[in-house]
Design a protein around this motif. Structure first.
Motif, mmCIF file in Angstrom:
data_model
loop_
_atom_site.group_PDB
_atom_site.id
_atom_site.type_symbol
_atom_site.label_atom_id
_atom_site.label_comp_id
_atom_site.label_asym_id
_atom_site.label_seq_id
_atom_site.Cartn_x
_atom_site.Cartn_y
_atom_site.Cartn_z
ATOM 1 N N HIS A 1 -69.135 11.315 -19.917
ATOM 2 C CA HIS A 1 -69.922 10.116 -20.174
ATOM 3 C C HIS A 1 -70.909 9.889 -19.025
ATOM 4 O O HIS A 1 -72.088 9.582 -19.241
ATOM 5 C CB HIS A 1 -68.972 8.915 -20.343
ATOM 6 C CG HIS A 1 -69.673 7.630 -20.620
ATOM 7 N ND1 HIS A 1 -69.777 6.621 -19.693
ATOM 8 C CD2 HIS A 1 -70.348 7.193 -21.716
ATOM 9 C CE1 HIS A 1 -70.461 5.612 -20.205
ATOM 10 N NE2 HIS A 1 -70.816 5.932 -21.434
ATOM 11 N N ALA A 2 -70.421 10.077 -17.784
ATOM 12 C CA ALA A 2 -71.297 9.905 -16.619
ATOM 13 C C ALA A 2 -72.399 10.967 -16.619
ATOM 14 O O ALA A 2 -73.574 10.654 -16.381
ATOM 15 C CB ALA A 2 -70.475 9.989 -15.334
ATOM 16 N N PHE A 3 -72.060 12.201 -16.921
ATOM 17 C CA PHE A 3 -73.058 13.287 -16.883
ATOM 18 C C PHE A 3 -74.228 12.998 -17.827
ATOM 19 O O PHE A 3 -75.386 13.183 -17.463
ATOM 20 C CB PHE A 3 -72.444 14.627 -17.305
ATOM 21 C CG PHE A 3 -71.444 15.203 -16.338
ATOM 22 C CD1 PHE A 3 -71.423 14.803 -15.007
ATOM 23 C CD2 PHE A 3 -70.533 16.164 -16.752
ATOM 24 C CE1 PHE A 3 -70.511 15.343 -14.112
ATOM 25 C CE2 PHE A 3 -69.623 16.711 -15.873
ATOM 26 C CZ PHE A 3 -69.600 16.297 -14.547
ATOM 27 N N VAL A 4 -73.895 12.588 -19.048
ATOM 28 C CA VAL A 4 -74.969 12.471 -20.037
ATOM 29 C C VAL A 4 -75.685 11.123 -19.997
ATOM 30 O O VAL A 4 -76.568 10.866 -20.787
ATOM 31 C CB VAL A 4 -74.488 12.781 -21.475
ATOM 32 C CG1 VAL A 4 -73.982 14.195 -21.577
ATOM 33 C CG2 VAL A 4 -73.441 11.791 -21.930
ATOM 34 N N ASN A 5 -75.258 10.257 -19.085
ATOM 35 C CA ASN A 5 -75.984 9.003 -18.900
ATOM 36 C C ASN A 5 -76.852 9.038 -17.649
ATOM 37 O O ASN A 5 -77.214 7.986 -17.106
ATOM 38 C CB ASN A 5 -75.017 7.819 -18.877
ATOM 39 C CG ASN A 5 -74.692 7.380 -20.292
ATOM 40 O OD1 ASN A 5 -75.532 6.814 -20.974
ATOM 41 N ND2 ASN A 5 -73.499 7.713 -20.765
ATOM 42 N N ASP A 6 -77.182 10.225 -17.212
ATOM 43 C CA ASP A 6 -78.052 10.401 -16.058
ATOM 44 C C ASP A 6 -79.423 10.820 -16.586
ATOM 45 O O ASP A 6 -79.543 11.831 -17.293
ATOM 46 C CB ASP A 6 -77.441 11.492 -15.165
ATOM 47 C CG ASP A 6 -78.357 11.819 -14.010
ATOM 48 O OD1 ASP A 6 -78.567 10.943 -13.173
ATOM 49 O OD2 ASP A 6 -78.866 12.953 -13.970
ATOM 50 N N TYR A 7 -80.446 10.023 -16.255
ATOM 51 C CA TYR A 7 -81.759 10.304 -16.850
ATOM 52 C C TYR A 7 -82.279 11.685 -16.487
ATOM 53 O O TYR A 7 -82.849 12.380 -17.335
ATOM 54 C CB TYR A 7 -82.791 9.228 -16.465
ATOM 55 C CG TYR A 7 -84.146 9.544 -17.051
ATOM 56 C CD1 TYR A 7 -84.366 9.416 -18.429
ATOM 57 C CD2 TYR A 7 -85.180 10.013 -16.256
ATOM 58 C CE1 TYR A 7 -85.591 9.742 -18.983
ATOM 59 C CE2 TYR A 7 -86.415 10.339 -16.805
ATOM 60 C CZ TYR A 7 -86.610 10.204 -18.173
ATOM 61 O OH TYR A 7 -87.823 10.545 -18.723
ATOM 62 N N GLU A 8 -82.079 12.115 -15.228
ATOM 63 C CA GLU A 8 -82.585 13.424 -14.798
ATOM 64 C C GLU A 8 -81.993 14.546 -15.657
ATOM 65 O O GLU A 8 -82.653 15.535 -15.962
ATOM 66 C CB GLU A 8 -82.256 13.676 -13.323
ATOM 67 C CG GLU A 8 -83.347 13.265 -12.376
ATOM 68 C CD GLU A 8 -84.739 13.810 -12.766
ATOM 69 O OE1 GLU A 8 -84.894 15.034 -12.855
ATOM 70 O OE2 GLU A 8 -85.650 13.003 -12.988
ATOM 71 N N THR A 9 -80.725 14.377 -16.028
ATOM 72 C CA THR A 9 -80.057 15.380 -16.867
ATOM 73 C C THR A 9 -80.693 15.418 -18.250
ATOM 74 O O THR A 9 -81.074 16.479 -18.746
ATOM 75 C CB THR A 9 -78.545 15.057 -16.966
ATOM 76 O OG1 THR A 9 -78.001 15.111 -15.654
ATOM 77 C CG2 THR A 9 -77.819 16.023 -17.880
ATOM 78 N N LEU A 10 -80.834 14.248 -18.847
ATOM 79 C CA LEU A 10 -81.422 14.187 -20.193
ATOM 80 C C LEU A 10 -82.864 14.671 -20.165
ATOM 81 O O LEU A 10 -83.325 15.374 -21.069
ATOM 82 C CB LEU A 10 -81.372 12.758 -20.738
ATOM 83 C CG LEU A 10 -79.981 12.177 -20.949
ATOM 84 C CD1 LEU A 10 -80.090 10.798 -21.580
ATOM 85 C CD2 LEU A 10 -79.134 13.078 -21.837
ATOM 86 N N ARG A 11 -83.559 14.311 -19.097
ATOM 87 C CA ARG A 11 -84.970 14.709 -18.960
ATOM 88 C C ARG A 11 -85.118 16.220 -19.018
ATOM 89 O O ARG A 11 -86.058 16.742 -19.608
ATOM 90 C CB ARG A 11 -85.496 14.166 -17.628
ATOM 91 C CG ARG A 11 -86.933 14.501 -17.335
ATOM 92 C CD ARG A 11 -87.373 13.875 -16.022
ATOM 93 N NE ARG A 11 -88.782 14.146 -15.812
ATOM 94 C CZ ARG A 11 -89.249 15.211 -15.157
ATOM 95 N NH1 ARG A 11 -88.409 16.062 -14.619
ATOM 96 N NH2 ARG A 11 -90.543 15.400 -15.052
ATOM 97 N N GLY B 1 -73.391 18.640 -14.009
ATOM 98 C CA GLY B 1 -73.542 17.241 -13.626
ATOM 99 C C GLY B 1 -74.219 17.101 -12.267
ATOM 100 O O GLY B 1 -74.052 17.949 -11.386
ATOM 101 N N THR B 2 -74.981 16.022 -12.119
ATOM 102 C CA THR B 2 -75.813 15.842 -10.907
ATOM 103 C C THR B 2 -75.070 16.095 -9.583
ATOM 104 O O THR B 2 -75.589 16.812 -8.730
ATOM 105 C CB THR B 2 -76.395 14.410 -10.861
ATOM 106 O OG1 THR B 2 -76.786 14.048 -12.175
ATOM 107 C CG2 THR B 2 -77.583 14.330 -9.950
ATOM 108 N N PRO B 3 -73.861 15.558 -9.395
ATOM 109 C CA PRO B 3 -73.242 15.737 -8.077
ATOM 110 C C PRO B 3 -72.889 17.189 -7.754
ATOM 111 O O PRO B 3 -72.626 17.513 -6.614
ATOM 112 C CB PRO B 3 -71.946 14.910 -8.168
ATOM 113 C CG PRO B 3 -71.995 14.168 -9.443
ATOM 114 C CD PRO B 3 -73.019 14.784 -10.305
#
Ligand SMILES: CC(C)(COP(=O)(O)OP(=O)(O)OC[C@H]1O[C@@H](n2cnc3c(N)ncnc32)[C@H](O)[C@@H]1OP(=O)(O)O)[C@@H](O)C(=O)NCCC(=O)NCCS
Length: 174
Positions: free
Chosen positions: A21-31, A95-97
């Motif tokens: 849930h955290a991974f896919v709610n990161d704008y950079e990821t979706l972008r 994921g971002t981190p």
């Protein structure tokens, strides 16, 4: 089950819900990966997605990517298979981190090997947004070759963007 020096690919488990849930709610990821509208995703949406990840249903083959600390770090898989032409379309997300540690490149190496050795696919294809340098490098490091550019295929951040098609053929391809 399928592992390298940094990560292993495994099935998704119910305990992966929060991290996903955290991974896919990161704008950079979706972008960087979503061609559709980058809407936020609810816990319910993610639960539904997780429920669909079963080894009994086939069409999409998604692996969870885990590091050797046992953390879920992302996902990768075959999002479309054309069995007649032995073509697989792949995708990956870290994921971002957990980015910039070599996880994406190694996970893609394990996934490509799985596609050729276990699924007997002949050609693996990916579509990458042209601004996504990290993804281009991750695929090219794994032997994917740029085959063409779809000009202004994507509307993102208020501008038209190109999409690059890359592919990798099976080691025994002529
Ligand atoms: C693309 C992605 C999977 C790469 O995973 P990663 O684990 O961060 O990548 P790696 O650490 O293996 O690094 C891959 C390459 O990208 C480079 N890189 C990493 N972050 C970068 C950045 N922000 N800009 C440019 N290059 C970058 C690394 O230096 C490395 O290149 P090198 O081997 O030539 O040094 C990850 O960034 C991601 O999930 N992004 C969001 C979703 C996405 O874009 N998915 C791909 C859709 S096609």
């Amino acid at each position: 089950m399928y592992e390298g020096k940094l990560v292993r690919l495994r099935a998704f488990e119910s305990g992966d819900l929060d991290a996903n849930h955290a991974f896919v709610n990161d704008y950079e990821t979706l972008r960087g990966m979503m061609s559709g509208i980058p809407f936020p995703s609810s816990m319910g949406d993610e639960q539904q997605w997780l429920n669909q990840q079963s080894s009994y249903t086939r069409g999409e083959y998604q692996f969870a990517i885990e590091d050797f600390e046992g953390d879920l770090v992302g996902r990768c898989g075959i999002i479309r298979v054309d069995w007649k032409n032995r073509l697989g379309e792949l995708a990956i997300m870290i994921g971002t981190p957990y980015r910039g540690k070599g996880y994406g490149t190694e996970a893609m190496a394990i996934l490509s090997d799985f596609c050729f050795r276990e699924m007997n696919l002949h050609r693996l294809k990916v579509s990458v947004f042209a601004f996504n340098e990290a993804a281009l490098r991750c695929y090219e490091a794994n032997g994917f070759v740029r085959e063409g550019v779809l000009r202004q295929e994507l509307w993102r951040d208020g501008a038209w963007r190109d999409v690059v098609i890359l592919a990798k053929l099976a080691p025994d391809a002529g």
